[in-house]
Design a protein around this motif. Structure first.
Motif, PDB file in Angstrom:
ATOM      1  N   LEU A 107       0.813  -1.223   0.000  1.00 32.49           N
ATOM      2  CA  LEU A 107       0.000   0.000   0.000  1.00 32.49           C
ATOM      3  C   LEU A 107       0.844   1.270   0.000  1.00 32.49           C
ATOM      4  O   LEU A 107       0.318   2.375   0.117  1.00 32.49           O
ATOM      5  N   ASN A 108       2.160   1.114  -0.107  1.00 37.45           N
ATOM      6  CA  ASN A 108       3.091   2.234  -0.252  1.00 37.45           C
ATOM      7  C   ASN A 108       3.070   3.201   0.936  1.00 37.45           C
ATOM      8  O   ASN A 108       3.188   4.404   0.777  1.00 37.45           O
ATOM      9  N   PHE A 109       2.932   2.648   2.140  1.00 34.58           N
ATOM     10  CA  PHE A 109       2.928   3.484   3.342  1.00 34.58           C
ATOM     11  C   PHE A 109       4.268   4.174   3.555  1.00 34.58           C
ATOM     12  O   PHE A 109       4.323   5.303   4.025  1.00 34.58           O
ATOM     13  N   ARG A 110       5.364   3.501   3.233  1.00 38.82           N
ATOM     14  CA  ARG A 110       6.685   4.093   3.472  1.00 38.82           C
ATOM     15  C   ARG A 110       6.871   5.396   2.711  1.00 38.82           C
ATOM     16  O   ARG A 110       7.497   6.329   3.194  1.00 38.82           O
ATOM     17  N   GLU A 111       6.346   5.465   1.535  1.00 38.73           N
ATOM     18  CA  GLU A 111       6.465   6.687   0.736  1.00 38.73           C
ATOM     19  C   GLU A 111       5.715   7.840   1.391  1.00 38.73           C
ATOM     20  O   GLU A 111       6.130   9.000   1.295  1.00 38.73           O
ATOM     21  N   GLY A 112       4.637   7.541   2.089  1.00 41.93           N
ATOM     22  CA  GLY A 112       3.842   8.571   2.752  1.00 41.93           C
ATOM     23  C   GLY A 112       4.586   9.285   3.866  1.00 41.93           C
ATOM     24  O   GLY A 112       4.285  10.436   4.180  1.00 41.93           O
ATOM     25  N   TYR A 113       5.559   8.610   4.477  1.00 46.65           N
ATOM     26  CA  TYR A 113       6.324   9.250   5.545  1.00 46.65           C
ATOM     27  C   TYR A 113       7.102  10.461   5.043  1.00 46.65           C
ATOM     28  O   TYR A 113       7.357  11.391   5.796  1.00 46.65           O
ATOM     29  N   LYS A 114       7.468  10.466   3.787  1.00 47.87           N
ATOM     30  CA  LYS A 114       8.250  11.569   3.226  1.00 47.87           C
ATOM     31  C   LYS A 114       7.461  12.874   3.189  1.00 47.87           C
ATOM     32  O   LYS A 114       8.042  13.945   3.135  1.00 47.87           O
ATOM     33  N   THR A 115       6.147  12.770   3.203  1.00 48.34           N
ATOM     34  CA  THR A 115       5.310  13.965   3.102  1.00 48.34           C
ATOM     35  C   THR A 115       4.590  14.287   4.411  1.00 48.34           C
ATOM     36  O   THR A 115       3.650  15.078   4.417  1.00 48.34           O
ATOM     37  N   LEU A 116       5.036  13.705   5.506  1.00 45.91           N
ATOM     38  CA  LEU A 116       4.429  13.987   6.806  1.00 45.91           C
ATOM     39  C   LEU A 116       4.468  15.482   7.107  1.00 45.91           C
ATOM     40  O   LEU A 116       5.478  16.137   6.889  1.00 45.91           O
ATOM     41  N   LYS A 117       3.386  15.988   7.606  1.00 50.19           N
ATOM     42  CA  LYS A 117       3.320  17.387   8.027  1.00 50.19           C
ATOM     43  C   LYS A 117       3.185  17.472   9.547  1.00 50.19           C
ATOM     44  O   LYS A 117       3.631  18.429  10.156  1.00 50.19           O
ATOM     45  N   SER A 118       2.546  16.495  10.153  1.00 48.14           N
ATOM     46  CA  SER A 118       2.333  16.486  11.600  1.00 48.14           C
ATOM     47  C   SER A 118       3.577  15.984  12.314  1.00 48.14           C
ATOM     48  O   SER A 118       4.210  15.030  11.875  1.00 48.14           O
ATOM     49  N   PRO A 119       3.912  16.601  13.431  1.00 48.21           N
ATOM     50  CA  PRO A 119       5.038  16.106  14.220  1.00 48.21           C
ATOM     51  C   PRO A 119       4.710  14.735  14.809  1.00 48.21           C
ATOM     52  O   PRO A 119       3.573  14.478  15.213  1.00 48.21           O
ATOM     53  N   VAL A 120       5.701  13.873  14.848  1.00 53.25           N
ATOM     54  CA  VAL A 120       5.538  12.521  15.375  1.00 53.25           C
ATOM     55  C   VAL A 120       6.648  12.282  16.391  1.00 53.25           C
ATOM     56  O   VAL A 120       7.817  12.550  16.118  1.00 53.25           O
ATOM     57  N   LEU A 121       6.280  11.778  17.557  1.00 49.98           N
ATOM     58  CA  LEU A 121       7.248  11.455  18.594  1.00 49.98           C
ATOM     59  C   LEU A 121       7.282   9.941  18.780  1.00 49.98           C
ATOM     60  O   LEU A 121       6.248   9.313  18.948  1.00 49.98           O
ATOM     61  N   VAL A 122       8.477   9.390  18.752  1.00 46.91           N
ATOM     62  CA  VAL A 122       8.690   7.966  19.009  1.00 46.91           C
ATOM     63  C   VAL A 122       9.613   7.861  20.214  1.00 46.91           C
ATOM     64  O   VAL A 122      10.682   8.456  20.232  1.00 46.91           O
ATOM     65  N   ILE A 123       9.179   7.135  21.223  1.00 53.09           N
ATOM     66  CA  ILE A 123      10.017   6.870  22.386  1.00 53.09           C
ATOM     67  C   ILE A 123      10.192   5.369  22.466  1.00 53.09           C
ATOM     68  O   ILE A 123       9.213   4.625  22.536  1.00 53.09           O
TER      69      ILE A 123
ATOM     70  N   GLN B 175      10.540  12.634  15.530  1.00 53.15           N
ATOM     71  CA  GLN B 175      11.586  12.726  16.542  1.00 53.15           C
ATOM     72  C   GLN B 175      11.650  11.387  17.261  1.00 53.15           C
ATOM     73  O   GLN B 175      10.618  10.821  17.609  1.00 53.15           O
ATOM     74  N   HIS B 176      12.844  10.890  17.480  1.00 48.17           N
ATOM     75  CA  HIS B 176      13.024   9.577  18.110  1.00 48.17           C
ATOM     76  C   HIS B 176      13.877   9.732  19.360  1.00 48.17           C
ATOM     77  O   HIS B 176      14.997  10.221  19.293  1.00 48.17           O
ATOM     78  N   ILE B 177      13.334   9.304  20.475  1.00 48.35           N
ATOM     79  CA  ILE B 177      14.050   9.320  21.741  1.00 48.35           C
ATOM     80  C   ILE B 177      14.276   7.868  22.159  1.00 48.35           C
ATOM     81  O   ILE B 177      13.331   7.080  22.197  1.00 48.35           O
ATOM     82  N   ILE B 178      15.516   7.535  22.455  1.00 50.96           N
ATOM     83  CA  ILE B 178      15.872   6.175  22.858  1.00 50.96           C
ATOM     84  C   ILE B 178      16.274   6.205  24.325  1.00 50.96           C
ATOM     85  O   ILE B 178      17.197   6.929  24.705  1.00 50.96           O
ATOM     86  N   LEU B 179      15.580   5.426  25.137  1.00 50.79           N
ATOM     87  CA  LEU B 179      15.880   5.371  26.561  1.00 50.79           C
ATOM     88  C   LEU B 179      16.794   4.185  26.855  1.00 50.79           C
ATOM     89  O   LEU B 179      16.532   3.067  26.401  1.00 50.79           O
ATOM     90  N   ASN B 180      17.852   4.445  27.604  1.00 51.30           N
ATOM     91  CA  ASN B 180      18.811   3.401  27.969  1.00 51.30           C
ATOM     92  C   ASN B 180      18.199   2.411  28.955  1.00 51.30           C
ATOM     93  O   ASN B 180      17.382   2.787  29.795  1.00 51.30           O
ATOM     94  N   ASP B 181      18.634   1.173  28.844  1.00 50.18           N
ATOM     95  CA  ASP B 181      18.202   0.109  29.752  1.00 50.18           C
ATOM     96  C   ASP B 181      16.692  -0.025  29.812  1.00 50.18           C
ATOM     97  O   ASP B 181      16.119  -0.286  30.876  1.00 50.18           O
ATOM     98  N   ALA B 182      16.031   0.180  28.684  1.00 54.02           N
ATOM     99  CA  ALA B 182      14.577   0.055  28.618  1.00 54.02           C
ATOM    100  C   ALA B 182      14.200  -0.934  27.525  1.00 54.02           C
ATOM    101  O   ALA B 182      14.887  -1.074  26.524  1.00 54.02           O
ATOM    102  N   GLY B 183      13.096  -1.601  27.743  1.00 53.20           N
ATOM    103  CA  GLY B 183      12.609  -2.580  26.777  1.00 53.20           C
ATOM    104  C   GLY B 183      11.468  -2.023  25.939  1.00 53.20           C
ATOM    105  O   GLY B 183      11.443  -0.841  25.592  1.00 53.20           O
ATOM    106  N   HIS B 184      10.489  -2.886  25.675  1.00 53.39           N
ATOM    107  CA  HIS B 184       9.394  -2.542  24.772  1.00 53.39           C
ATOM    108  C   HIS B 184       8.422  -1.525  25.369  1.00 53.39           C
ATOM    109  O   HIS B 184       7.726  -0.848  24.631  1.00 53.39           O
ATOM    110  N   GLY B 185       8.371  -1.397  26.677  1.00 56.22           N
ATOM    111  CA  GLY B 185       7.465  -0.444  27.315  1.00 56.22           C
ATOM    112  C   GLY B 185       8.206   0.582  28.141  1.00 56.22           C
ATOM    113  O   GLY B 185       8.049   0.616  29.357  1.00 56.22           O
ATOM    114  N   PRO B 186       9.018   1.444  27.507  1.00 59.93           N
ATOM    115  CA  PRO B 186       9.814   2.382  28.289  1.00 59.93           C
ATOM    116  C   PRO B 186       8.961   3.325  29.133  1.00 59.93           C
ATOM    117  O   PRO B 186       9.401   3.787  30.175  1.00 59.93           O
TER     118      PRO B 186
END
Length: 74
Positions: free
Chosen positions: A6-22, A46-57
């Protein structure tokens, strides 16, 4: 890499809304390194990586995660 029929990956290139990933650096469900190709093509992510954390930081570090979310939303 899995097929993107469904070509979802291509849609990320045109994102307008801010997205936060932790994520956690020990997440075995969504490994940290798997985010990097997506981040290259998602200009508002934006991607934030927490140290010593698993799937549910957010459960391991609730105050820290809440702080990041509040900062992101402000």
């Amino acid at each position: 890499m899995k097929e993107d029929k469904l070509n979802f990956r291509e849609g990320y290139k045109t994102l307008k809304s801010p997205v936060l990933v932790i994520s956690g650096d020990h997440d075995i469900s969504f490994a940290t390194e798997n985010w990097f190709p997506l981040l290259k093509n998602a200009p508002t992510m934006q991607h934030i990586i927490l140290n010593d954390a698993g799937h549910g930081p957010q459960h391991q570090y609730p105050e820290l995660t809440a702080g990041y979310v509040n900062l992101f939303l402000s």
